[in-house]
Design a protein around this motif. Structure first.
Motif, PDB file in Angstrom:
ATOM      1  N   TYR A  93       0.824  -1.097  -0.001  1.00 37.95           N
ATOM      2  CA  TYR A  93      -0.137   0.152  -0.084  1.00 37.95           C
ATOM      3  C   TYR A  93       0.711   1.147  -0.018  1.00 37.95           C
ATOM      4  CZ  TYR A  93       0.733  -0.848   5.047  1.00 37.95           C
ATOM      5  OH  TYR A  93       1.121  -1.167   6.412  1.00 37.95           O
ATOM      6  N   LEU A  94       2.226   1.173  -0.153  1.00 39.93           N
ATOM      7  CA  LEU A  94       3.074   2.370  -0.189  1.00 39.93           C
ATOM      8  C   LEU A  94       3.217   2.714  -1.773  1.00 39.93           C
ATOM      9  CD1 LEU A  94       5.937   0.855   2.098  1.00 39.93           C
ATOM     10  CD2 LEU A  94       3.880   2.415   2.785  1.00 39.93           C
ATOM     11  N   CYS A  95       3.026   3.859  -1.820  1.00 41.64           N
ATOM     12  CA  CYS A  95       2.919   4.633  -3.226  1.00 41.64           C
ATOM     13  C   CYS A  95       4.527   4.390  -3.903  1.00 41.64           C
ATOM     14  CB  CYS A  95       2.778   6.012  -2.986  1.00 41.64           C
ATOM     15  SG  CYS A  95       2.865   7.121  -4.502  1.00 41.64           S
ATOM     16  N   ARG A  96       5.478   4.386  -3.265  1.00 45.15           N
ATOM     17  CA  ARG A  96       6.754   4.313  -3.891  1.00 45.15           C
ATOM     18  C   ARG A  96       7.068   2.816  -4.474  1.00 45.15           C
ATOM     19  NH1 ARG A  96       8.242   5.301   1.423  1.00 45.15           N
ATOM     20  NH2 ARG A  96       8.721   3.621   2.442  1.00 45.15           N
ATOM     21  N   GLU A  97       6.131   2.067  -3.676  1.00 45.70           N
ATOM     22  CA  GLU A  97       6.416   0.515  -4.306  1.00 45.70           C
ATOM     23  C   GLU A  97       5.397   0.384  -5.252  1.00 45.70           C
ATOM     24  OE1 GLU A  97       6.182  -1.757  -0.478  1.00 45.70           O
ATOM     25  OE2 GLU A  97       8.140  -1.190   0.199  1.00 45.70           O
TER      26      GLU A  97
ATOM     27  N   VAL B 216       9.230   2.575  -7.670  1.00 45.45           N
ATOM     28  CA  VAL B 216      10.445   3.699  -7.337  1.00 45.45           C
ATOM     29  C   VAL B 216      11.630   2.928  -6.572  1.00 45.45           C
ATOM     30  CG1 VAL B 216      11.263   5.722  -5.867  1.00 45.45           C
ATOM     31  CG2 VAL B 216       8.968   5.641  -7.163  1.00 45.45           C
ATOM     32  N   THR B 217      11.122   1.934  -5.867  1.00 41.09           N
ATOM     33  CA  THR B 217      12.098   1.246  -5.118  1.00 41.09           C
ATOM     34  C   THR B 217      13.182   0.155  -5.849  1.00 41.09           C
ATOM     35  OG1 THR B 217      10.384  -0.285  -4.242  1.00 41.09           O
ATOM     36  CG2 THR B 217      10.908   1.599  -2.891  1.00 41.09           C
ATOM     37  N   ASP B 218      12.270  -0.407  -6.693  1.00 41.34           N
ATOM     38  CA  ASP B 218      12.536  -1.615  -7.442  1.00 41.34           C
ATOM     39  C   ASP B 218      12.490  -1.658  -8.900  1.00 41.34           C
ATOM     40  OD1 ASP B 218      10.054  -2.465  -7.486  1.00 41.34           O
ATOM     41  OD2 ASP B 218      10.342  -4.206  -6.234  1.00 41.34           O
ATOM     42  N   GLY B 219      11.887  -0.741  -9.512  1.00 39.70           N
ATOM     43  CA  GLY B 219      11.506  -0.662 -10.995  1.00 39.70           C
ATOM     44  C   GLY B 219      10.418  -1.596 -11.398  1.00 39.70           C
ATOM     45  N   ASN B 220       9.651  -2.335 -10.415  1.00 43.76           N
ATOM     46  CA  ASN B 220       8.689  -3.063 -10.613  1.00 43.76           C
ATOM     47  C   ASN B 220       7.227  -2.065 -10.458  1.00 43.76           C
ATOM     48  OD1 ASN B 220       6.818  -5.169 -10.828  1.00 43.76           O
ATOM     49  ND2 ASN B 220       6.886  -5.809  -9.025  1.00 43.76           N
ATOM     50  N   VAL B 221       6.530  -1.871 -11.580  1.00 41.91           N
ATOM     51  CA  VAL B 221       5.542  -1.025 -11.295  1.00 41.91           C
ATOM     52  C   VAL B 221       4.312  -1.712 -10.888  1.00 41.91           C
ATOM     53  CG1 VAL B 221       3.577   0.707 -12.435  1.00 41.91           C
ATOM     54  CG2 VAL B 221       5.997   0.963 -12.623  1.00 41.91           C
TER      55      VAL B 221
END
Length: 134
Positions: free
Chosen positions: A100-104, A108-113
């Motif tokens: 539920y984290l926007c960046r995940e 943003v964190t791993d390139g996996n949208v």
């Protein structure tokens, strides 16, 4: 897609952030005028501007408070149940999207949208329909 989810998508396309779009799509069902919902939700878009908890999901949390709270006449009386509702919303959202984290969600964190903003808005609206709108 529900009628309200479609409205939230259209609001998002008009420039509302994800939290504003969801909150405003349902505001009339929760005793809020659209201007108030828009203003209150503004700081919650883009994961509270920090890419933390998804803004669309945060709007669902706001609406859970509107639905469950007895207000200032009964301080603390309803917060436990509201917390249970928000936890259930977060759990269901995470089960569907892996986080539920926007960046995940945005990769943003791993390139996996994992989910687009439009998808997150739709998911939050579906959870609102299932949990809060009765």
């Amino acid at each position: 897609m529900t009628e309200r989810a479609g409205r939230a998508q259209r609001l998002h396309e008009q420039g509302y952030n994800c939290a504003q779009a969801v909150a405003c799509a349902y505001c009339d069902q929760f005793g809020l005028d659209e201007e108030t919902a828009y203003r209150v939700a503004e700081g919650f878009g883009l994961g509270m501007g920090l890419m933390e908890v998804c803004g669309a999901l945060s709007a669902a949390f706001m609406l859970a408070g509107m639905r469950g709270s007895k207000g200032t006449d009964y301080p603390g009386a309803t917060k436990g149940q509201t917390y249970k509702t928000t936890k259930a919303l977060a759990t269901a959202f995470k089960e569907k999207n892996g986080t539920y984290l926007c960046r995940e969600l945005k990769g943003v964190t791993d390139g996996n949208v994992r989910r687009s903003c439009d998808g997150c808005i739709e998911d939050a609206c579906n959870l609102i329909e299932q949990t809060l709108v009765k």
